[in-house]
Scaffold this motif. Structure first.
Motif, PDB file in Angstrom:
ATOM      1  N   ASN A 131       0.854  -1.462   0.106  1.00  0.00           N
ATOM      2  CA  ASN A 131      -0.053   0.129  -0.266  1.00  0.00           C
ATOM      3  C   ASN A 131       1.172   1.219   0.416  1.00  0.00           C
ATOM      4  O   ASN A 131       0.480   2.792  -0.907  1.00  0.00           O
ATOM      5  N   ALA A 132       2.229   1.552   0.495  1.00  0.00           N
ATOM      6  CA  ALA A 132       3.060   2.221   0.803  1.00  0.00           C
ATOM      7  C   ALA A 132       3.241   2.378  -0.905  1.00  0.00           C
ATOM      8  O   ALA A 132       3.981   4.084  -1.033  1.00  0.00           O
ATOM      9  N   GLU A 133       3.751   1.387  -1.260  1.00  0.00           N
ATOM     10  CA  GLU A 133       4.566   1.574  -2.257  1.00  0.00           C
ATOM     11  C   GLU A 133       4.010   2.390  -3.453  1.00  0.00           C
ATOM     12  O   GLU A 133       4.197   3.073  -4.184  1.00  0.00           O
ATOM     13  N   VAL A 134       2.586   1.822  -4.074  1.00  0.00           N
ATOM     14  CA  VAL A 134       1.257   2.029  -4.598  1.00  0.00           C
ATOM     15  C   VAL A 134       1.404   3.600  -4.094  1.00  0.00           C
ATOM     16  O   VAL A 134       1.062   4.535  -5.461  1.00  0.00           O
ATOM     17  N   ALA A 135       1.174   4.059  -3.039  1.00  0.00           N
ATOM     18  CA  ALA A 135       0.635   5.818  -2.907  1.00  0.00           C
ATOM     19  C   ALA A 135       1.855   6.352  -3.370  1.00  0.00           C
ATOM     20  O   ALA A 135       1.918   7.512  -3.462  1.00  0.00           O
ATOM     21  N   ALA A 136       3.220   6.248  -3.323  1.00  0.00           N
ATOM     22  CA  ALA A 136       4.355   6.868  -3.102  1.00  0.00           C
ATOM     23  C   ALA A 136       4.334   6.913  -5.165  1.00  0.00           C
ATOM     24  O   ALA A 136       4.486   7.938  -5.195  1.00  0.00           O
ATOM     25  N   LYS A 137       3.797   5.658  -5.385  1.00  0.00           N
ATOM     26  CA  LYS A 137       3.844   5.779  -6.990  1.00  0.00           C
ATOM     27  C   LYS A 137       2.749   6.506  -7.395  1.00  0.00           C
ATOM     28  O   LYS A 137       2.748   7.655  -8.386  1.00  0.00           O
ATOM     29  N   LEU A 138       1.559   6.735  -7.024  1.00  0.00           N
ATOM     30  CA  LEU A 138       0.714   7.686  -7.113  1.00  0.00           C
ATOM     31  C   LEU A 138       1.219   9.051  -7.284  1.00  0.00           C
ATOM     32  O   LEU A 138       1.102   9.919  -7.575  1.00  0.00           O
ATOM     33  N   ASP A 139       1.429   9.437  -5.369  1.00  0.00           N
ATOM     34  CA  ASP A 139       2.533  10.787  -5.555  1.00  0.00           C
ATOM     35  C   ASP A 139       2.814  11.401  -6.706  1.00  0.00           C
ATOM     36  O   ASP A 139       2.557  12.357  -6.575  1.00  0.00           O
ATOM     37  N   ARG A 140       3.740  10.338  -7.117  1.00  0.00           N
ATOM     38  CA  ARG A 140       4.856  10.520  -7.563  1.00  0.00           C
ATOM     39  C   ARG A 140       4.054  11.186  -9.065  1.00  0.00           C
ATOM     40  O   ARG A 140       4.733  12.512  -9.347  1.00  0.00           O
ATOM     41  N   GLY A 141       3.405  10.428  -9.296  1.00  0.00           N
ATOM     42  CA  GLY A 141       2.767  10.774 -10.693  1.00  0.00           C
ATOM     43  C   GLY A 141       1.931  12.053 -10.580  1.00  0.00           C
ATOM     44  O   GLY A 141       1.877  13.381 -11.621  1.00  0.00           O
ATOM     45  N   TRP A 142       1.405  13.079  -9.662  1.00  0.00           N
ATOM     46  CA  TRP A 142       0.234  14.123  -9.479  1.00  0.00           C
ATOM     47  C   TRP A 142       1.593  15.053  -9.418  1.00  0.00           C
ATOM     48  O   TRP A 142       1.660  16.053  -9.617  1.00  0.00           O
ATOM     49  N   ALA A 143       2.267  14.701  -8.872  1.00  0.00           N
ATOM     50  CA  ALA A 143       3.873  15.546  -8.771  1.00  0.00           C
ATOM     51  C   ALA A 143       4.163  15.818  -9.809  1.00  0.00           C
ATOM     52  O   ALA A 143       4.294  17.617 -10.066  1.00  0.00           O
TER      53      ALA A 143
END
Length: 126
Positions: A27-39
């Protein structure tokens, strides 16, 4: 026909998701990838907005000053001070005409809105 016991057992098995030992890490890895994409998306959208603003400002100023600049370049025998005075006079005439003043106020208003969006995004990030 299926037996009611089997159907109940089957529905219980599929109603609950299995638990994995690394679920929190996943869950933490998926959230980090999504946040990086939004940035990255925000950065590209911001860069595109800045580029569009620069192009729009250039278009507004170039349509107004194109004839004045070509006229100034034709008369190159003027002194530097005369050209500066002529440029200031043209700038004053631009600011005193209603359409040009509206364009300047519109550009200033859009700049204020852009700064407000930037500040809200920066506050949201921290």
């Amino acid at each position: 026909m299926a037996e009611p016991d089997f159907e109940a057992q089957l529905s219980r098995m599929f109603a609950e998701a299995p638990s994995f030992p690394d679920a929190a890490l996943f869950n933490a890895e998926v959230a980090a990838k999504l946040d990086r994409g939004w940035a990255m998306r925000r950065m590209f959208i911001g860069a595109a907005g800045v580029a569009a603003g620069v192009i729009a400002a250039f278009q507004i100023l170039s349509t107004r000053f194109s004839s004045e600049v070509s006229q100034l370049s034709k008369t190159s025998s003027h002194s530097f001070e005369t050209e500066i005075n002529a440029g200031v006079a043209k700038l004053n005439s631009v600011l005193t005409t209603p359409a040009s003043a509206e364009a300047v106020w519109l550009a200033a208003g859009l700049a204020v809105v852009a700064i407000a969006f930037f500040v809200t995004r920066a506050v949201e990030e921290f």
